[in-house]
Design a protein around this motif. Structure first.
Motif, PDB file in Angstrom:
ATOM      1  N   THR A 151      60.003  50.446  79.863  1.00 35.88           N
ATOM      2  CA  THR A 151      60.082  51.604  80.612  1.00 35.88           C
ATOM      3  C   THR A 151      58.686  51.492  81.011  1.00 35.88           C
ATOM      4  N   LYS A 153      56.092  51.326  84.298  1.00 36.67           N
ATOM      5  CA  LYS A 153      56.283  51.638  85.965  1.00 36.67           C
ATOM      6  C   LYS A 153      55.479  50.417  85.932  1.00 36.67           C
ATOM      7  N   GLN A 176      68.702  58.184  77.510  1.00 38.55           N
ATOM      8  CA  GLN A 176      67.420  58.156  77.800  1.00 38.55           C
ATOM      9  C   GLN A 176      66.497  57.082  77.794  1.00 38.55           C
ATOM     10  N   HIS A 179      66.702  57.190  81.385  1.00 38.36           N
ATOM     11  CA  HIS A 179      66.593  58.358  82.250  1.00 38.36           C
ATOM     12  C   HIS A 179      64.895  57.645  82.680  1.00 38.36           C
ATOM     13  N   LEU A 180      63.944  57.215  81.080  1.00 36.83           N
ATOM     14  CA  LEU A 180      63.084  57.324  81.582  1.00 36.83           C
ATOM     15  C   LEU A 180      62.738  55.968  82.771  1.00 36.83           C
ATOM     16  N   ILE A 183      62.845  57.428  86.015  1.00 37.29           N
ATOM     17  CA  ILE A 183      61.171  58.578  86.185  1.00 37.29           C
ATOM     18  C   ILE A 183      60.474  57.885  86.417  1.00 37.29           C
ATOM     19  N   ALA A 184      60.817  56.649  85.750  1.00 34.70           N
ATOM     20  CA  ALA A 184      59.260  55.421  86.585  1.00 34.70           C
ATOM     21  C   ALA A 184      59.312  54.883  87.694  1.00 34.70           C
ATOM     22  N   GLU A 185      60.684  54.433  88.752  1.00 32.28           N
ATOM     23  CA  GLU A 185      61.307  53.962  88.985  1.00 32.28           C
ATOM     24  C   GLU A 185      61.754  52.759  89.217  1.00 32.28           C
TER      25      GLU A 185
END
Length: 258
Positions: A151, A153, A176, A179-180, A183-185
């Protein structure tokens, strides 16, 4: 407790005991040719509980160019002990009503992963590139290492490797983690960062069902470089396990000409 760091500036935070830092016994003249192992302890333990493993490696002149960073988890009020995140029950049998299962502590994992990132940052500032930095741990430390690798980034897919001893992949049962990562691309797949996973065959704290969920969870991210080991014994680190970890470390962060 005073920091034990020499020649590396590690983060020092209020309420958290400073990491144990054990510099390489045979440091390289070029920091980019050295290596680092950030080694995370388990639930209810502290950095001193793992320090003897670093001592064994250094006493036996194993990966002598490697720096060891052994951080401390903070006291968790709910668990009433040191913890990287609030622990969840890990049962040998699937629950009859999964919807009633206690939710895993995603917030605690994210917070601790940010701290682990700051330790990697410190190694990078010292001149050690991410692809010469190994992240690993025992039990909860294993779980946090896998979570951070998936997760982060800044460092997902960039580290030399992950060592997971007697642990598991948290948040493996749902979406999850994806999803994380989004969010971190980060891309949906993990890449080819080597992962060393080990467990005791008689480990009742991390039962076989949880181990299988972990393997399946990593497969979902196309983590193709997973090396699996099972050993006699329970929830503990033993000699054969450490010998295999040593051989693996010498492969993923080999000695470089200085």
């Amino acid at each position: 407790m005073a920091a034990r760091s020499r020649r590396m500036t590690l983060p020092s935070l209020a309420g958290r005991i400073d990491p144990i830092y054990k510099p390489a016994t045979k440091p390289t003249s070029d920091p980019a040719h050295s290596a680092a192992f950030i080694f995370l302890h388990g639930l209810g333990d502290d950095a001193e509980g793992l320090e003897n493993i670093a001592d064994q490696f250094q006493k036996n002149d194993k990966v002598s160019y490697m720096h060891w960073v052994i951080p401390n988890a903070m006291e968790d009020r709910d668990a009433m002990t040191t913890a990287w995140y609030r622990p969840s029950p890990l049962t040998a049998f699937a629950p009859s009503r999964p919807e009633l299962e206690e939710e895993e502590d995603e917030q605690g994992l994210v917070k601790s992963a940010a701290y682990v990132e700051s330790l990697i940052d410190a190694c990078v500032r010292k001149g050690i590139p991410p692809n010469r930095i190994v992240l690993g741990g025992f039990s909860q430390g294993c779980a946090l290492s896998l979570f951070t690798d998936l997760t982060s980034k800044k460092y997902s897919g960039r580290l030399a490797g992950i060592v997971g001893l007697c642990g598991y992949l948290p948040l493996a049962g749902g979406s999850q983690l994806q999803h994380l990562r989004a969010i971190a691309e980060l891309p949906p797949t993990h890449g080819d960062v080597p992962i060393f996973l080990a467990r005791g065959k008689g480990d009742s704290l991390i039962p076989k069902r949880i181990w299988n969920i972990t393997l399946k969870g990593l497969e979902a991210f196309d983590a193709s470089s997973v090396e699996q080991h099972e050993y006699e014994g329970g929830h503990t680190i033993n000699g054969p396990m450490l010998r295999d970890v040593c051989n693996w470390l010498e492969k993923v962060v080999p000695k470089l000409e200085d």
